[in-house]
Scaffold this motif. Sequence first.
Motif, PDB file in Angstrom:
ATOM      1  N   SER A 471      23.195  -6.296  10.258  1.00  0.00           N
ATOM      2  CA  SER A 471      23.535  -5.973  11.515  1.00  0.00           C
ATOM      3  C   SER A 471      22.790  -4.825  12.228  1.00  0.00           C
ATOM      4  O   SER A 471      21.852  -4.204  12.311  1.00  0.00           O
ATOM      5  N   PHE A 473      22.063  -3.254  15.425  1.00  0.00           N
ATOM      6  CA  PHE A 473      22.858  -2.605  17.109  1.00  0.00           C
ATOM      7  C   PHE A 473      21.714  -1.423  17.137  1.00  0.00           C
ATOM      8  O   PHE A 473      20.213  -0.965  17.209  1.00  0.00           O
ATOM      9  N   GLU A 506      26.004  -9.183  12.632  1.00  0.00           N
ATOM     10  CA  GLU A 506      26.393  -8.682  14.324  1.00  0.00           C
ATOM     11  C   GLU A 506      25.210  -7.919  14.397  1.00  0.00           C
ATOM     12  O   GLU A 506      23.926  -8.112  14.482  1.00  0.00           O
ATOM     13  N   ASP A 508      24.502  -6.431  18.815  1.00  0.00           N
ATOM     14  CA  ASP A 508      24.466  -5.716  19.250  1.00  0.00           C
ATOM     15  C   ASP A 508      24.535  -5.765  20.427  1.00  0.00           C
ATOM     16  O   ASP A 508      23.112  -6.412  20.652  1.00  0.00           O
ATOM     17  N   ALA A 509      24.571  -5.381  21.935  1.00  0.00           N
ATOM     18  CA  ALA A 509      23.852  -5.664  23.387  1.00  0.00           C
ATOM     19  C   ALA A 509      22.290  -4.922  23.150  1.00  0.00           C
ATOM     20  O   ALA A 509      21.905  -5.441  23.894  1.00  0.00           O
ATOM     21  N   ARG A 541      28.303 -15.909  20.062  1.00  0.00           N
ATOM     22  CA  ARG A 541      27.459 -15.015  20.944  1.00  0.00           C
ATOM     23  C   ARG A 541      26.014 -14.720  22.303  1.00  0.00           C
ATOM     24  O   ARG A 541      25.663 -14.235  22.755  1.00  0.00           O
TER      25      ARG A 541
END
Length: 586
Positions: A471, A473, A506, A508-509, A541
């Motif tokens: 993922s 991040f 995932e 993330d920002a 997202r």
Amino acid sequence: MNLRRYLPILDWGSRYGRETLANDLLAAVIVTIMLIPQSLAYAMLAGLPPQVGLYASIAPLIAYAIFGTSRTLAVGPVAVVSLMTAAAVGNVATQGTPEYLGAAVTLAFLSGLFLLAIGLFRLGFLANFLSHPVISGFITASGLLIAASQLKHLLGVPAGGDTLVEIGAELAGSITGINLPTALIGVAGLAFLFWVRRGLQPLLQRFGLSPRTSSMLAKAGPVLVVAASTVAVWALDLGAAGVRTVGAIPKGLPQVTLPPLDPAAWVALAIPALLLSVVGFVESVSVAQTLAAKRRQRIDPDQELIALGASNLGSAFSGGFPVTGGFARSVVNFDAGAETPAAGAYTAVGIAVATLFLTPLIRDLPNATLAATIMVAVLSLVDLKALARTWSYSRADFAAMAVTILLTLGMGVEAGIIAGVGLSLALFLYRGSRPHVAIVGRVPGTEHFRNVLRHQVETVPGIITVRVDESLFFANARYLEDTVYDLIAKDPSIRHLVLMCSAVNEIDASALESLEAINARLKDAGVTFHLSEVKGPVMDRLQRSHFLQSLTGEVYLSQHEAIQRLKVQTLTQKPSDPGFNLGADI
């Protein structure tokens, strides 16, 4: 609110029958016989009067029977938690004083509050950040430390110390003062208990007993040592020869107790209580999950936190010290046929009966026997072979395990577990920050794509596919950027770069900003940026951001589709097209 979720007793209790009652009572009798000497021994290990061990084996078992989800977990004092209790309480009070007992009660109370809060907020997943090598290393080192700390009782010499070096130095200085009768009792008890673990069950089976019965009797071996050594001390008046015994134990049930309102002690014990809670939870849940799997049952880790929290609060309010699920007694409970947590409640009744009527019988029980009991129990936890196994599999995990062992032995249990927690988190972040990234190609005759360095695959000139197996991040976003920029700089012929996201769960920002930066820089370099095999939740997202509107390429359902379409574009694209104006300086 669903009461059955927080009170599992309402679930299994509604189906409780006579057969279940009979099985639970039998298991309770066997575990009670085993738990009495263990409770006394672990209280001594924690630096507390022996009756405190009995107190810590009554209310906690009843609390767990109400709130626990494991059908066979046996809660009570355990070796590692007792050692951590002694280390923590020894920093705020002197052993043998009322303040020491009060601090132990406070530690149980704080541990109960922490466990209860973590369970209610469903934060049990945080324990997953403690890696298995670190936990294994800590338990191994604690086992060695506990065994070393009991040598003074086994030999009848005065010695102290919180680390292996300190204990060794104290023992070396006291070696000439060994009490011979104490040493004979201790060494004989130790030898017998080691033999019981390996030799008694086969011997009983040769006499015709079933494997299950012989196993139960073998696990009750400590009771034989307790009885024999107690009778020997009484009959030969060995107390006059310097053999130290547990002495007079007050009869009666524990009184309701409140932790002393000492703010300084509470502050000093807060961090140790949190560490103790984490270690106790990990040990307890590991045992509970292992036993539940054997019967195709399941446990709820978050509810287990609540149950352990209630158990520790019960221990505190009854004048006990921190408790958790024990491996040895849980296995005995399982093998004895316990079907519900009610077996633990019946065990609590058995311990209560012992505190009311049996305490005069153990007045002459020698401390050396309890020390031998502890040593045999904890040495079974020592797994030095795990070092070799871990070394051959992962150097990083080996380093974490070795450091945890060395710090626990050299600096004490608190330093060891703090280092273990830190190393676990550091390893997690390090591995997450450097994900496995591979250039992939198509396996001939299939639609599968594999690493070009491991398989014979087909690639298309001008198209490069990068698969990231993690993922995305904040910790690894920059690493991905650097990897992509290096690939583009090394091969000016690249016109399309596809990021294969099959392993990305995932983004993330921080990672989203990195993807936007990659998209912008590749656009400046004349390279079109594409994504493939993006998972649904990740796509949801991304669609809430502006990234897809600015993406220079496409998002493909599969990597095969991406290559098929981009191959056509590459073959039809002329050298004068913008895609060929590749910037060399990126």
